[in-house]
Each structure stands twice: as C-alpha cells, then as structure tokens.
Design an enzyme around this catalytic site. Structure first.
Site, short mmCIF file in Angstrom:
data_model
loop_
_atom_site.label_atom_id
_atom_site.label_comp_id
_atom_site.label_asym_id
_atom_site.label_seq_id
_atom_site.Cartn_x
_atom_site.Cartn_y
_atom_site.Cartn_z
N CYS A 160 0.91 -1.32 0.02
CA CYS A 160 -0.01 0.06 -0.23
C CYS A 160 0.78 1.23 0.06
O CYS A 160 1.78 1.40 1.16
CB CYS A 160 -0.81 -0.04 1.11
SG CYS A 160 -1.88 1.39 1.32
N GLU A 220 -3.90 1.14 -5.98
CA GLU A 220 -3.17 0.16 -6.28
C GLU A 220 -3.11 0.02 -7.92
O GLU A 220 -3.95 0.40 -8.79
CB GLU A 220 -3.51 -1.37 -5.99
CG GLU A 220 -2.50 -2.33 -6.00
CD GLU A 220 -1.07 -1.92 -5.50
OE1 GLU A 220 -0.39 -1.54 -6.23
OE2 GLU A 220 -1.13 -2.07 -4.43
#
Length: 231
Positions: A2, A103
């Site tokens: 992340c 992402e």
C-alpha cells in the site's frame, strides 16, 4: 503493498465514527504518499489518542531516519518476528484512517492505477504500528501500514492488500496487552472486507497531485467503427 491512499471524509464524520477529535487544520486528502504526515489513532500504554505521524516507520534502534522510507508497509505474516516491527506489534499499535487506497494493476499495455474503497464507501482504518525515534535533534514519531495476501476481489488487481479494519475492530486492535493470537485473528478477519474499485487517471502517479480529480473514473474508449466505403 500500500503506497498511496485517500482520506477525503470530513472531520465531523471521522469524529463520529472513530470517537476521537480530529486535529485542528485537518484537510481532506486525495493522494497521500509515504514520508508525509498522516492521521492516525495511536495506543501509547493505556492512552489512546489521535496523532499525526510520519508515514514510514523508523525503528527506535536505527542510526539513520532515512530507513523509514523503505518501511511504509509491514507484512502481517512476519510482523511478530521482524526486528523492525516486533516490539511495536506488541506495544505500539495504531490505526491509519482512510477511505480508499490506490493500487496499480498490471495490464498488457502497462500499469493502470485503481482506486479501491469499501462497498458502503464509509471511512475505515488500516491496521498499523508506530515508533518513536529519539536519536536526532528532535524525536520523530512514525508509522507503517500492515499488508496481507489479497482477498478474492483484490487478486485481479494485486497480490497484496492493506489490512482494512472496520470501525468496530479498531478498539480491539488498539487494546493494551491484546494477545498475539487475537491480533492475528483481526488481521485474518480483515480479508473479508467488501470492496469495489474503478480505474483512475495517471494523475495520481505524482504525489504533487493531491486533487479531487485523482478519483475521477477513466472511461473506456469507445471502439472505432468502420463501414464499407467509408474507411
């Protein structure tokens, strides 16, 4: 991993859901990046409080704080054993407030950024750890976000995902003296979070772009139609 996320929810809503005041000067964010100050709730002994922490954990034993630039995430599977994280896992847990994360999905024509959030679009918390580094002129408090193997939804986008805690699990994650087994249960349960996603523009690729437009969906290009005699 992340490496980018959002927190665009207004302060009043965050205070209502998480039960802690939001620091003065809070502003919605659309492209939060490592090394920046991020809004967290940290457990420090018996005290639980909101705090702005530097994203990228600096272990207390580090000689150079730059090591934190490489520690924006901690793998949930090994966090209890890794020297950089094991003491924080036992004694200095936190949650990082968010309402979505980015992402980059690999495709034949390159990587495409995706904005992922919960199906109900409510704010949530990443399971995190924090440390205090006292070897410089001024102490630095920093944090990392835990990641785990992707759940079925995320596997089409990336093989890892942040550990997303719903609001009712936050107090359990922050509980002083929580047993390691219970903490791992919370990490495992987080994989069942119901997510949705859409592609966004490469505007988000630069941390300098902290704009609402980072969240705008990318529309698929309409196919080019040709007709005999009009090519």
């Amino acid at each position: 991993m992340c490496g980018r996320y959002t927190l665009k929810t207004d302060a009043e809503t965050l205070e209502r859901i998480f039960g802690h005041p939001v620091p003065a000067g809070y502003q919605p964010r659309y492209n939060i990046a490592p090394t920046q100050q991020v809004l967290t709730i940290q457990a420090d002994g018996d005290e639980v409080r909101p705090a702005m922490l530097r994203w990228g954990l600096i272990p207390f034993w580090a000689d150079d704080p730059a090591i934190g630039n490489r520690m924006i995430n901690a793998r949930a599977e090994s966090v209890a054993e890794k020297p950089a994280f094991r003491n924080a896992f036992r004694k200095r847990r936190c949650v990082v407030l968010a309402d979505g994360f980015y992402e980059w999905q690999k495709r034949p024509d390159g990587k495409r950024p995706m904005w992922i959030r919960t199906r109900d679009e409510k704010p949530f918390a990443f399971a995190g750890l924090w440390e205090r580094w006292d070897r410089g002129a001024e102490p630095i408090e920093s944090c990392t976000i835990l990641t785990a193997a992707a759940n079925p939804f995320m596997r089409d986008i990336h093989h890892r995902m942040p550990v997303v805690l719903e609001a009712d699990a936050v107090s359990q994650w922050l509980e002083p003296g929580a047993e390691e087994g219970r903490l791992h249960e919370l990490i495992t349960a987080a994989a069942s979070v119901d997510l949705q996603a859409h592609e966004v523009s490469t505007l988000v690729n630069s941390p300098a772009n902290d704009l609402p437009e980072c969240l705008d969906p990318v529309e698929e290009e309409a196919p080019t139609l040709t007709f005999p005699g009009f090519e």
